[in-house]
Design a protein around this motif. Structure first.
Motif, mmCIF file in Angstrom:
data_model
loop_
_atom_site.group_PDB
_atom_site.id
_atom_site.type_symbol
_atom_site.label_atom_id
_atom_site.label_comp_id
_atom_site.label_asym_id
_atom_site.label_seq_id
_atom_site.Cartn_x
_atom_site.Cartn_y
_atom_site.Cartn_z
ATOM 1 N N ILE A 161 22.765 0.246 -28.091
ATOM 2 C CA ILE A 161 23.483 1.076 -27.122
ATOM 3 C C ILE A 161 24.967 0.741 -27.184
ATOM 4 O O ILE A 161 25.430 -0.236 -26.604
ATOM 5 N N ALA B 244 11.825 -3.557 -21.386
ATOM 6 C CA ALA B 244 12.382 -3.950 -22.687
ATOM 7 C C ALA B 244 11.532 -5.066 -23.284
ATOM 8 O O ALA B 244 11.246 -6.060 -22.615
ATOM 9 N N VAL C 42 16.490 -3.870 -26.854
ATOM 10 C CA VAL C 42 17.796 -3.340 -26.439
ATOM 11 C C VAL C 42 18.871 -4.312 -26.904
ATOM 12 O O VAL C 42 18.840 -5.496 -26.565
ATOM 13 N N THR D 175 16.935 10.744 -27.940
ATOM 14 C CA THR D 175 16.063 9.578 -27.826
ATOM 15 C C THR D 175 14.629 9.892 -28.250
ATOM 16 O O THR D 175 13.882 8.989 -28.616
ATOM 17 N N LEU E 186 16.703 -4.739 -17.252
ATOM 18 C CA LEU E 186 16.111 -4.198 -18.475
ATOM 19 C C LEU E 186 14.740 -4.818 -18.736
ATOM 20 O O LEU E 186 13.812 -4.141 -19.190
ATOM 21 N N HIS F 232 22.094 2.438 -19.595
ATOM 22 C CA HIS F 232 21.230 1.595 -20.432
ATOM 23 C C HIS F 232 19.768 1.720 -20.003
ATOM 24 O O HIS F 232 18.866 1.857 -20.836
ATOM 25 N N LEU G 173 16.639 3.362 -22.206
ATOM 26 C CA LEU G 173 15.444 2.559 -22.456
ATOM 27 C C LEU G 173 14.195 3.271 -21.948
ATOM 28 O O LEU G 173 13.180 3.345 -22.657
ATOM 29 N N GLU H 198 14.875 -0.639 -32.257
ATOM 30 C CA GLU H 198 15.982 -1.355 -31.628
ATOM 31 C C GLU H 198 17.001 -0.337 -31.143
ATOM 32 O O GLU H 198 17.495 0.477 -31.915
ATOM 33 N N LEU H 199 17.292 -0.370 -29.837
ATOM 34 C CA LEU H 199 18.278 0.524 -29.246
ATOM 35 C C LEU H 199 19.634 -0.166 -29.271
ATOM 36 O O LEU H 199 19.885 -1.099 -28.508
#
Length: 336
Positions: free
Chosen positions: A136, A192, A171, A118, A187, A154, A158, A133-134
């Motif tokens: 996941i 986020a 996310v 990460t 989140l 998650h 983040l 942009e993650l």
């Protein structure tokens, strides 16, 4: 004059149409073609956790290879070390793309576990990414993994990325949570800057003749957008984070529907892959024509008009819609 400008996780965009991660954003030429077609921002294809780990392991082996040699050997890599692997190539693409187009370039990290990979988000930021942009991609195949563990994963990913970068972080969520609304709120509270709904997981098929499992990635269809629109409508007045829609965009009407439900931006990959990057112009022209016909001068005027009201009982609201749909279906069938 029609005002299509919008805001997405703090970024000012010329319109609400984004190109989501796909093979189209795998090259500088593809990025330029998408930008020329009118999209407001581009999410580059994803860099995978496994690729970052392999890069780190490779570099460690190269350093170890010279550790027992003369001291000056530590200043070079063995033959073959100059071959460009995926992580450096990705950073190079970010840098060139950010310098070549006048719209935000968003980098995408695809992973499933918290870890050192990460930290690569910082390198993406330094290369010129306007946001991260993650993606996941976590489909828990182990039946002993609890739902709470999946959710915490998650949040941990983040948090690690937010601790590493100063640019906005989105996310990209899958739809398979026991309580999608609650993980969205968690989140959001964890920082986020955007929630992207929804990720589409690989769904392999079975070949009964060859007796093999066949990997398959199908392009999305408009009917698949209903689930994402439902949740965007429910979350519109519940989260601070921006909301991005990313499934089932094929026609201009699909863009309109997402905006009415409350999406800040609408992402497309499948339609652009089917019809080419220039199809972005068709989607935007269709949105403009609809707004003109309905008398809207800006995207802000129509966004969220059909979202679930902030002060409503959301469960009851959704249940009432379900009952109305069943009644309508029964009425259309007529007597048996």
């Amino acid at each position: 004059m029609m005002d299509l400008a919008t805001r997405y996780m703090g970024l000012t965009l010329r319109n609400p149409l984004l190109a989501s991660a796909s093979p189209l954003s795998n090259t500088l030429d593809g990025v330029k073609r998408l930008a020329d077609a009118g999209v407001a921002a581009i999410v580059l294809y994803s860099l995978f956790e496994e690729q970052v780990r392999q890069e780190a392991e490779r570099n460690a082996r190269l350093v170890d290879a010279g550790a027992d040699s003369f001291a000056e050997s530590l200043s070079y890599f063995p033959a073959g070390a100059q071959l460009e692997t995926e992580p450096p190539r990705y950073l190079n693409l970010i840098e060139r793309a950010a310098g070549a187009v006048q719209i935000p370039v968003i980098a995408s990290l695809n992973g499933a576990t918290p870890g050192g990979w990460t930290s690569y988000a910082r390198a993406m930021q330094d290369a010129g990414a306007a946001a991260i942009e993650l993606n996941i991609y976590s489909l828990p195949g182990d039946p002993h993994t609890s739902g709470r563990d999946v959710e915490q994963r998650h949040l941990d990913i983040l948090q690690r990325v937010k601790d590493t970068v100063s640019v906005p972080v989105a996310v990209k969520l899958g739809p398979h949570f026991s309580s999608t609304g609650e993980i969205a709120l968690r989140l959001d509270r964890a920082g986020a800057d955007a929630l992207v709904l929804f990720n589409r997981f690989l769904q392999p098929d079975v070949d009964p003749e060859q007796l093999t499992v066949v990997p398959a990635v199908d392009l999305s269809r408009p009917a698949e957008a209903r689930l994402a629109r439902t949740w965007i409508s429910l979350l519109r007045h519940q989260v601070r984070a921006s909301l991005a829609a990313t499934t089932g965009v094929e026609e201009p009407a699909d863009v309109v529907k997402y905006l009415l439900a409350g999406a800040d931006v609408v992402m497309s990959a499948s339609a652009l892959l089917r019809h080419g990057p220039q199809y972005a112009t068709v989607l935007l022209d269709g949105l403009t024509a609809w707004m003109r016909r309905k008398g809207y001068a800006s995207v802000g005027e129509l966004r969220g008009l059909l979202a679930v009201p902030a002060d409503s009982d959301q469960a009851a609201y959704e249940r009432a819609g379900y009952v109305r749909a069943l009644r309508a279906a029964n009425a259309s069938l007529g007597p048996w």
